[in-house]
Motif scaffolding. Structure first.
Motif, PDB file in Angstrom:
ATOM      1  N   HIS A   1      -5.534  11.958  -2.985  1.00 41.21           N
ATOM      2  CA  HIS A   1      -5.161  10.860  -2.802  1.00 41.21           C
ATOM      3  C   HIS A   1      -5.577  10.792  -1.214  1.00 41.21           C
ATOM      4  CE1 HIS A   1      -2.750   8.068  -0.365  1.00 41.21           C
ATOM      5  NE2 HIS A   1      -2.004   9.138   0.307  1.00 41.21           N
ATOM      6  N   HIS A   2      -5.930   9.997  -0.603  1.00 42.17           N
ATOM      7  CA  HIS A   2      -6.696   9.968   0.621  1.00 42.17           C
ATOM      8  C   HIS A   2      -6.135  10.423   2.045  1.00 42.17           C
ATOM      9  CE1 HIS A   2      -5.005   5.804   0.192  1.00 42.17           C
ATOM     10  NE2 HIS A   2      -4.780   5.930   2.099  1.00 42.17           N
ATOM     11  N   ASP A   3      -4.770  11.051   1.496  1.00 43.33           N
ATOM     12  CA  ASP A   3      -4.442  12.104   2.442  1.00 43.33           C
ATOM     13  C   ASP A   3      -3.862  13.313   2.195  1.00 43.33           C
ATOM     14  OD1 ASP A   3      -3.855   9.828   4.657  1.00 43.33           O
ATOM     15  OD2 ASP A   3      -2.621   9.150   3.921  1.00 43.33           O
TER      16      ASP A   3
ATOM     17  N   ASP B   1      -7.703   1.563   2.494  1.00 43.72           N
ATOM     18  CA  ASP B   1      -7.596   2.339   3.548  1.00 43.72           C
ATOM     19  C   ASP B   1      -8.212   3.458   3.556  1.00 43.72           C
ATOM     20  OD1 ASP B   1      -5.967   3.108   4.586  1.00 43.72           O
ATOM     21  OD2 ASP B   1      -3.991   4.609   4.244  1.00 43.72           O
TER      22      ASP B   1
ATOM     23  N   HIS C   1       0.455  -1.070  -0.021  1.00 42.96           N
ATOM     24  CA  HIS C   1      -0.176  -0.232  -0.346  1.00 42.96           C
ATOM     25  C   HIS C   1       0.707   1.271   0.094  1.00 42.96           C
ATOM     26  CE1 HIS C   1      -3.177   3.020   0.260  1.00 42.96           C
ATOM     27  NE2 HIS C   1      -2.569   2.946   1.716  1.00 42.96           N
TER      28      HIS C   1
ATOM     29  N   ASP D   1       1.296   5.095  -0.256  1.00 38.69           N
ATOM     30  CA  ASP D   1       0.678   6.498  -0.156  1.00 38.69           C
ATOM     31  C   ASP D   1       1.247   7.507  -1.476  1.00 38.69           C
ATOM     32  OD1 ASP D   1      -1.746   6.285   1.567  1.00 38.69           O
ATOM     33  OD2 ASP D   1      -0.406   5.510   3.313  1.00 38.69           O
TER      34      ASP D   1
HETATM   35 ZN   LIG Z   1      -3.418   5.153   2.608  1.00 38.10          ZN
END
Ligand SMILES: [Zn+2]
Ligand SMILES: *[C@@H]1O[C@H](CO)[C@@H](O)[C@H](O)[C@H]1NC(C)=O
Length: 999
Positions: free
Chosen positions: A439-441, A190, A66, A68
């Motif tokens: 992106h999820h962050d 995630d 995974h 990021d």
């Molecule tokens: Zn992530």
């Protein structure tokens, strides 16, 4: 079935050259040809799965990493493995190592997800290595899943940016690997909660199924008992099933390996020690532990197949460790079969697992709501990130608008736009910056501060380069080579040219396919101006003093004392130009009256204020003769610091946990000033040194604007603060309110309630918060009060008749979800804490007609007109007005995408922007002619694609799944064959490649 056309259409598509009507002479029914993966002598996708054993429990081991696209480190630092002092992670080494290990044993499998990283790595490989990797892909040993540029956040992203980032990643994969590079499965292991609109988009992108890791802990517990961790998600209430149906699986262990089976260099679990001559022989122990886990996992899933994610964050940098042990695990577990073992372990991928579920031919629980909010414990609701980093969230939204304008002008301006008088450039940098920002962050606001700065820097760099494109294109279209200036600080009244110039022009480019009326507001130092439109006609304008709040927020970045305001009317997909000249003998600027505000109104709306408190007290629609009582004020929740008897969870970047359910009032009253003129009327409210607001009504606006300015949030009292605004109305809501999903379909929300399980509510406020992407509303039989937002925010309806929206948060503790920093934003301009400004647009309508106002309003907020400035009066032969369309599109149709594709073709997406139940007028099907669309381009050929533009529409063949409620399988709904006339039904998006010729 529409399969018959496939082969003949495919032949035509290679050059996109034949005019459309010809296509339909061909066709007729024939057998579906072999899948592309077979025909080329390769075997990828479902063809390449390892065999399974029907009479055993099959355990699909899925090796994965995974990665990021930015979080604790920037995307570049993650790629290179830089700053390993922050987190040990280097994606380039992961891909090097995995390829090496895949070559050692043809049984091994690996999936890769984030194309932003894979793309970087691919560019750096030798031709020989690229061939090797192609071979692995063609044999299904390396498989792409999801395949977007990043794994997007689901709560805070807007659908238009999600579609763009998926298109970018998937297109690269198709261009590089052909059909074997096309992911069959969407994979969001995630993201912190799951949006229905994401599922709808994934279905329309052609995915056969979707897997994720995070789900509310109560929801999971019930689903485990009921064996409903795998289900069929019906993700649209408007699209005909199965168009938006998506098979959805919840992974057993987040995305981690089962306990005791992590063999990465970052883990400490014992390796398999299989030499019987040595002391530590542990094969029997490992096999037994594995069988126990497999057997208990099989009890909570429906079939004799289960999946295990063998990997985690940035794992496989030294892939030998994982594969060596997995090879052994498979060998020793399967060896038990000889003595009656009933478990079969295999290397697998999510698509191979999905294929087995499909073969099981079962019916699956049907779900029609979404997976928000997400809680991983009773006091741990991940509802803070809906608002975290509000300035970055707004910047991302503005950047999307700028990108769409840039891409449109690349098309409309022709080749001149990339190489012209202002230089050579294109939209690619901004496209990539926007893609990583999904992106999820990233846009979620859950990254470290230095990483947030990096995302913003990328967007700024992309926009700087797009300005070259915009200037070139506008030069081509207007015939004027005058230098263009951009003012990105207009929201805080900063614009050097209008501040100092006595005469200048403003061009207003409108990226929407319908005309808009838009208020232009410019910082100036004169007191009276002559404003005229493209036809030379004078336009009503008004000069008013810059407010105290604006002076405070802009600090030393501008020096205007006044603002010049006028309304412009911009043509569809085009621009118009206004000239502004300082009048020497001018009237003084409109005086500000420091008196108790009574009311402001235009021909559509009226807002009344309480003379005692200075607060809004009622809101009326004068056309429909509706009035609601409406008070609005600002409050803050005291963020939990973790020192609490119920739980030690603090509020942080992810989690919202107020210390008490009663927020503190910032001020009972507001000091008010009122400015009234013919263009705009506004009430300026001052609540405290860190909260102020302007309530505004422009002459032609159908929405009341609430421009809020919040910050720096004081922390000298050592209390973290989460600031909300709350609207308290006379509308009888009965605990129900509505929020949009990724800017598209609207979902109903009910207080202390979840549609699919019996909720035990443990957080009366945070547990009732939902993502608001572009709008929220409350309504009863008579009245609907809608709030359109300018960015993603969190909100809830905690009391009858009320709607609250979280605007800003400043926190003193980390919330222990990995980011390792408190959310406490400062910058060089705001060392004392970030100040954020934004606006909410309020409308009041009858429920059956409300969408007719809020749909176009929200699109206008997302795709705002872009202003460019030139010094002096325009040269006489300048073309002052232009529209790229022959005529405005009908109100229900939104032009979602217009961008360069390749050679002489462009990508076009048209969208029906109403839900089927939403509006008597707007929700009707509507037809558009592609041939008569553009004013300056002839359309010579058309082909239709799936939503992500990586597959021809007529080649889309998705797995069909049967919901439990329905007996017979759904038939594929009849689709209109592509033609010049395109019909759009509610919420439909249709994607085309057009071959065009500039006239
Ligand atoms: Zn992530
Ligand atoms: C995908 O790639 C293949 C092979 O390069 C190509 O023939 C096909 O047209 C591409 N599909 C799309 C939708 O671009």
């Amino acid at each position: 079935m529409t399969e018959g056309k496939v082969s003949t259409m495919a032949a035509d598509r290679q050059h996109l050259s034949t005019a459309v009507p010809l296509l339909f002479l061909l066709g007729g029914l024939s057998a579906f040809p072999l899948g592309p993966e077979k025909s080329a002598g390769v075997s990828c996708g479902y063809e390449s799965c390892h065999p399974t054993k029907p009479d055993m429990l099959n355990v699909h081991l899925v090796p994965h990493t995974h990665d990021d696209v930015g979080w604790l480190k920037t995307v570049d630092q993650y790629y290179y493995g830089d700053r390993n002092d922050i987190q040990h992670a280097g994606v380039q080494y992961i891909l090097d190592s995995v390829v090496d290990q895949l070559l050692k044993n043809p049984d091994r499998r690996f999936i890769y997800v984030e194309t932003a990283f894979f793309f970087r790595w691919w560019k750096q490989q030798s031709p020989a290595m690229q061939e090797t990797v192609k071979q692995l892909v063609n044999e299904g040993r390396l498989e792409f899943v999801n395949g977007g540029w990043c794994m997007s956040d689901e709560a805070t992203t807007h659908y238009s940016a999600v579609i763009d980032q998926m298109t970018m990643g998937l297109r690269f994969l198709n261009d590089t690997f052909g059909p074997c590079g096309r992911p069959r499965v969407a994979w969001h292991i995630d993201p912190f909660g799951h949006a229905r609109e994401h599922a709808s988009m994934f279905a329309q992108m052609g995915f056969d199924g979707f897997f994720f890791g995070r789900v509310d802990y109560q929801d999971r517990a019930r689903r485990m008992l009921a064996r409903e961790q795998e289900l069929l998600w019906r993700a649209s209430d408007s699209l005909t099933p199965p168009l938006a149906d998506l098979f959805t699986g919840i992974l057993p262990n987040g995305y981690n390996p089962p306990e005791g089976f992590c063999w990465d260099q970052s883990c400490d679990d014992p390796p398999i020690r299989d030499d019987p001559d040595l002391e530590d022989y542990n094969v029997n122990d490992v096999v037994q532990r594995f069988l126990n886990i497999a057997n208990s996992q099989s009890k909570v899933y429906k079939t004799n197949h289960i999946i295990m994610t063998m990997g985690s964050d940035f794992q496989y940098e030294n892939a030998n460790l994982w594969y060596k042990n997995l090879d052994k695990l498979i060998r020793y577990v399967n060896a038990r079969q000889a003595s009656g073992g009933r478990v079969n372990v295999l290397y697998s991928t999510p698509s191979c697992y999905l294929q087995e579920l499909h073969r099981a031919n079962l019916s699956w629980a049907l779900k029609t709501d979404d997976f928000f909010p997400y809680a991983d414990d009773a006091h741990d609701f991940w509802t803070g990130y809906f608002t975290s980093r509000p300035a970055l969230k707004r910047y991302e939204r503005i950047s999307n608008g700028n990108l769409q304008t840039c891409k449109q002008l690349e098309v409309l301006g022709g080749p001149f736009s990339s190489t012209g008088p202002f230089g050579q450039d294109d939209s690619l940098t901004l496209q990539r910056a926007m893609a990583v920002a999904q992106h999820h962050d990233a846009v979620s606001g859950t990254e470290k501060q230095h990483v947030a700065n990096d995302y913003a820097r990328r967007l700024a760099d992309g926009w700087r380069r797009c300005q070259v494109v915009v200037s070139n294109a506008l030069a081509a279209l207007s015939g004027s080579m005058a230098e263009r200036f951009y003012c990105d600080g207009l929201n805080i009244s900063v614009c050097p040219i209008s501040e100092s110039s006595k005469q200048f022009s403003v061009s207003v480019y409108n990226p929407l396919a319908r005309p808009v009326v838009w208020p232009v507001r410019l910082p100036v130092n004169g007191t009276a101006y002559l404003v005229s439109d493209a036809g030379g006609r004078p336009v009503d304008s008004q000069v008013l003093p810059v407010s105290r709040a604006t002076r405070e927020v802009r600090r030393s970045r501008g020096f205007a004392v006044n603002e010049l305001v006028f309304q412009v009317r911009a043509p569809p997909l085009g621009y118009t130009t206004y000239s502004v000249t300082l009048r020497t003998a001018g009237a003084p600027a409109a005086a500000v009256q420091r008196r108790a505000a009574a009311s402001i109104q235009n021909k559509f709306l009226k807002a009344t204020f309480d003379p005692e408190t200075g607060l809004l007290s009622s809101f009326s629609n004068l056309e429909t003769n509706q009035t609601v009582q409406l008070t609005q004020n600002f409050y803050w929740y005291n963020a939990s610091d973790g020192n609490n008897s119920a739980s030690d969870q603090p509020s942080g970047a992810y989690i919202f946990r107020p210390n008490s359910s009663t927020p503190f009032l910032i001020s009972k009253t507001a000091k008010t000033e009122i400015v009234q003129g013919s263009v705009v009327q506004e009430v300026r409210q001052w609540f405290s040194p860190w909260v102020s607001q302007v309530v505004r009504l422009y002459a032609d606006s159908r929405a009341l604007e609430l421009e809020w300015t919040v910050g720096p949030l004081p922390i000298q009292d050592d209390l973290g603060k989460e600031v909300i605004t709350r609207l308290d109305s006379s509308i009888q809501t009965g605990g129900v309110f509505y929020t949009d999903s990724n800017g598209r379909e609207v979902l109903q929300r009910k207080k202390d309630f979840r549609p699919t399980w019996k909720l035990r509510q443990s957080e009366p406020v945070a547990g009732n918060y939902y993502p608001i992407n572009s709008r929220a509303f409350i309504k009863d039989d008579e009245d609907q009060l809608t709030v359109v937002t300018d960015r993603s925010q969190g909100g809830g309806s905690i009391r009858n008749g009320s709607l609250e929206i979280m605007l800003h948060r400043r926190l003193l503790y980390d919330d222990v979800r990995g980011v390792g920093e408190p959310l406490n934003e400062t910058s060089h301009v705001f060392p004392d804490g970030l100040v954020v400004r934004g606006r909410l647009l309020l409308t009041l309508d009858r429920p059956a007609a409300a969408a007719d106002t809020h749909r176009p309003l929200a699109q206008q907020e997302v795709l705002q007109p872009l202003l460019t400035f030139t010094e002096g009066a325009p040269k006489p032969d300048t073309q002052l007005e232009f529209s790229g369309l022959q005529a405005a599109l009908p109100p229900a149709v939104h032009l979602l995408t217009l961008s360069r594709w390749d050679g002489d073709s462009v990508l076009l997406r048209l969208e029906h922007q109403f839900q089927s139940w939403e509006s008597d007028v707007g929700s009707q099907p509507v037809t558009v002619s592609l041939q008569k669309l553009f004013a300056t381009m002839d359309v010579l050929g058309v082909s239709e694609l799936n939503l992500s533009a990586n597959q021809w529409k007529d080649e889309m063949q998705r797995f069909q799944w049967r919901p439990e409620e329905e007996e017979r399988p759904l038939l594929k709904p009849l689709e209109d064959p592509p033609s010049w006339e395109v019909t759009l039904k509610p919420m439909e998006i249709r994607t085309f490649v057009l071959r065009v010729r500039l006239r």
